[in-house]
Design a protein around this motif. Structure first.
Motif, PDB file in Angstrom:
ATOM      1  N   UNK A   8       0.806  -1.221   0.000  1.00  0.00           N
ATOM      2  CA  UNK A   8       0.000   0.000   0.000  1.00  0.00           C
ATOM      3  C   UNK A   8       0.840   1.272   0.000  1.00  0.00           C
ATOM      4  N   UNK A   9       2.162   1.132   0.004  1.00  0.00           N
ATOM      5  CA  UNK A   9       3.030   2.302   0.128  1.00  0.00           C
ATOM      6  C   UNK A   9       2.814   3.307  -1.000  1.00  0.00           C
ATOM      7  N   UNK A  10       2.501   2.838  -2.192  1.00  0.00           N
ATOM      8  CA  UNK A  10       2.302   3.733  -3.324  1.00  0.00           C
ATOM      9  C   UNK A  10       1.035   4.555  -3.261  1.00  0.00           C
ATOM     10  N   UNK A  11       0.158   4.261  -2.300  1.00  0.00           N
ATOM     11  CA  UNK A  11      -1.088   5.011  -2.158  1.00  0.00           C
ATOM     12  C   UNK A  11      -0.943   6.222  -1.251  1.00  0.00           C
ATOM     13  N   UNK A  12       0.216   6.389  -0.636  1.00  0.00           N
ATOM     14  CA  UNK A  12       0.438   7.517   0.257  1.00  0.00           C
ATOM     15  C   UNK A  12       0.624   8.807  -0.546  1.00  0.00           C
ATOM     16  N   UNK A  13       0.228   9.937   0.019  1.00  0.00           N
ATOM     17  CA  UNK A  13       0.483  11.214  -0.648  1.00  0.00           C
ATOM     18  C   UNK A  13       1.930  11.659  -0.388  1.00  0.00           C
ATOM     19  N   UNK A  14       2.870  10.853  -0.878  1.00  0.00           N
ATOM     20  CA  UNK A  14       4.287  11.089  -0.640  1.00  0.00           C
ATOM     21  C   UNK A  14       5.057  10.671  -1.889  1.00  0.00           C
ATOM     22  N   UNK A  15       5.818  11.586  -2.461  1.00  0.00           N
ATOM     23  CA  UNK A  15       6.551  11.298  -3.693  1.00  0.00           C
ATOM     24  C   UNK A  15       7.571  10.187  -3.504  1.00  0.00           C
ATOM     25  N   UNK A  16       8.214  10.124  -2.352  1.00  0.00           N
ATOM     26  CA  UNK A  16       9.201   9.071  -2.094  1.00  0.00           C
ATOM     27  C   UNK A  16       8.508   7.716  -2.028  1.00  0.00           C
ATOM     28  N   UNK A  17       7.417   7.625  -1.287  1.00  0.00           N
ATOM     29  CA  UNK A  17       6.686   6.359  -1.168  1.00  0.00           C
ATOM     30  C   UNK A  17       6.182   5.885  -2.523  1.00  0.00           C
ATOM     31  N   UNK A  18       5.643   6.794  -3.311  1.00  0.00           N
ATOM     32  CA  UNK A  18       5.129   6.416  -4.629  1.00  0.00           C
ATOM     33  C   UNK A  18       6.249   5.921  -5.539  1.00  0.00           C
ATOM     34  N   UNK A  19       7.387   6.592  -5.489  1.00  0.00           N
ATOM     35  CA  UNK A  19       8.536   6.182  -6.302  1.00  0.00           C
ATOM     36  C   UNK A  19       9.041   4.818  -5.867  1.00  0.00           C
ATOM     37  N   UNK A  20       9.165   4.610  -4.553  1.00  0.00           N
ATOM     38  CA  UNK A  20       9.641   3.324  -4.047  1.00  0.00           C
ATOM     39  C   UNK A  20       8.687   2.188  -4.383  1.00  0.00           C
ATOM     40  N   UNK A  21       7.413   2.493  -4.538  1.00  0.00           N
ATOM     41  CA  UNK A  21       6.467   1.430  -4.884  1.00  0.00           C
ATOM     42  C   UNK A  21       6.739   0.877  -6.286  1.00  0.00           C
ATOM     43  N   UNK A  22       7.466   1.624  -7.105  1.00  0.00           N
ATOM     44  CA  UNK A  22       7.787   1.186  -8.463  1.00  0.00           C
ATOM     45  C   UNK A  22       9.235   0.712  -8.574  1.00  0.00           C
ATOM     46  N   UNK A  23      10.181   1.462  -8.026  1.00  0.00           N
ATOM     47  CA  UNK A  23      11.600   1.137  -8.223  1.00  0.00           C
ATOM     48  C   UNK A  23      12.337   0.850  -6.923  1.00  0.00           C
ATOM     49  N   UNK A  24      11.607   0.623  -5.834  1.00  0.00           N
ATOM     50  CA  UNK A  24      12.235   0.513  -4.528  1.00  0.00           C
ATOM     51  C   UNK A  24      12.870  -0.822  -4.192  1.00  0.00           C
ATOM     52  N   UNK A  25      12.702  -1.822  -5.024  1.00  0.00           N
ATOM     53  CA  UNK A  25      13.356  -3.091  -4.700  1.00  0.00           C
ATOM     54  C   UNK A  25      14.719  -3.155  -5.389  1.00  0.00           C
ATOM     55  N   UNK A  26      15.598  -3.965  -4.851  1.00  0.00           N
ATOM     56  CA  UNK A  26      16.970  -4.060  -5.337  1.00  0.00           C
ATOM     57  C   UNK A  26      17.040  -4.404  -6.813  1.00  0.00           C
ATOM     58  N   UNK A  27      16.285  -5.390  -7.252  1.00  0.00           N
ATOM     59  CA  UNK A  27      16.393  -5.840  -8.635  1.00  0.00           C
ATOM     60  C   UNK A  27      15.969  -4.764  -9.618  1.00  0.00           C
ATOM     61  N   UNK A  28      14.905  -4.038  -9.326  1.00  0.00           N
ATOM     62  CA  UNK A  28      14.441  -3.006 -10.253  1.00  0.00           C
ATOM     63  C   UNK A  28      15.491  -1.927 -10.462  1.00  0.00           C
ATOM     64  N   UNK A  29      16.079  -1.457  -9.380  1.00  0.00           N
ATOM     65  CA  UNK A  29      17.072  -0.395  -9.519  1.00  0.00           C
ATOM     66  C   UNK A  29      18.331  -0.918 -10.211  1.00  0.00           C
ATOM     67  N   UNK A  30      18.674  -2.193 -10.005  1.00  0.00           N
ATOM     68  CA  UNK A  30      19.837  -2.770 -10.690  1.00  0.00           C
ATOM     69  C   UNK A  30      19.557  -2.947 -12.184  1.00  0.00           C
ATOM     70  N   UNK A  31      18.337  -3.299 -12.536  1.00  0.00           N
ATOM     71  CA  UNK A  31      17.958  -3.399 -13.947  1.00  0.00           C
ATOM     72  C   UNK A  31      18.053  -2.023 -14.605  1.00  0.00           C
ATOM     73  N   UNK A  32      17.554  -0.998 -13.921  1.00  0.00           N
ATOM     74  CA  UNK A  32      17.622   0.363 -14.449  1.00  0.00           C
ATOM     75  C   UNK A  32      19.078   0.795 -14.588  1.00  0.00           C
ATOM     76  N   UNK A  33      19.907   0.493 -13.598  1.00  0.00           N
ATOM     77  CA  UNK A  33      21.339   0.796 -13.698  1.00  0.00           C
ATOM     78  C   UNK A  33      21.931   0.165 -14.945  1.00  0.00           C
ATOM     79  N   UNK A  34      21.646  -1.118 -15.146  1.00  0.00           N
ATOM     80  CA  UNK A  34      22.184  -1.828 -16.311  1.00  0.00           C
ATOM     81  C   UNK A  34      21.669  -1.247 -17.623  1.00  0.00           C
ATOM     82  N   UNK A  35      20.424  -0.799 -17.631  1.00  0.00           N
ATOM     83  CA  UNK A  35      19.886  -0.168 -18.842  1.00  0.00           C
ATOM     84  C   UNK A  35      20.669   1.107 -19.163  1.00  0.00           C
TER      85      UNK A  35
END
Length: 168
Positions: free
Chosen positions: A5-32
């Motif tokens: 439910x973190x992405x439902x908060x009125x918080x830009x950090x929480x919303x961002x982490x709900x999409x890219x906040x896990x280790x694998x996602x950010x590592x995939x983006x790094x590699x891209x």
């Protein structure tokens, strides 16, 4: 609150982490950003399972951070490329690099140098004020409720009603 439910908060950090906040996602983006585009190359470079990689790539495509582009005639094979939304994550990655170079280098120095092609110099990410261009220091920043928070909490209408009552 559940982590889902973190992405439902009125918080830009929480919303961002709900999409890219896990280790694998950010590592995939790094590699891209480093030029890796194909599923097999992501898997080989990261050592990630096919199932997890498929899940993260699908999420990043769904969130329009990456897009799939066919790289064979039959269009059965795709590569993953950064969208404009994905490219806008570059300052986030540079901030993580700067922090990691400062605190996690194990005394060996930065593992990668970033070179600005326009001037040829090595650089470090620096965050500056968009108005005056001076470097930002957290002790010199004030945070106030924005319109998005007030609207998400239903405060905009109540503040407007209070203002109208005071004028009456």
């Amino acid at each position: 609150m559940k982590i889902s439910d973190i992405g439902n908060q009125p918080c830009s950090i929480a919303r961002t982490l709900s999409v890219i906040g896990d280790t694998w996602s950010i590592m995939i983006i790094r590699n891209a950003f480093l030029g890796i585009r194909r599923f097999e190359d992501f898997q080989k470079n990261l050592g990630i399972t096919r199932h997890v990689l498929t899940d993260r790539l699908n999420t990043l495509v769904e969130e329009q951070i990456l897009y799939k582009a066919p790289y064979t005639e039959s269009q059965k094979r795709f590569e993953y490329r950064l969208t404009p939304k994905g490219l806008d994550l570059y300052p986030v990655l540079l901030s993580l690099v700067k922090w990691g170079d400062q605190y996690m280098d194990q005394g060996l120095g930065a593992p990668l140098d970033f070179i600005h092609q326009s001037c040829g110099h090595r650089f470090e990410a620096v965050m500056v004020c968009s108005a005056c261009k001076l470097p930002l220091n957290p002790k010199q920043v004030t945070v106030k409720m924005g319109q998005g928070f007030r609207l998400a909490q239903g405060l905009e209408n109540s503040e407007q009603k209070q203002s109208e009552l005071k004028q009456a």
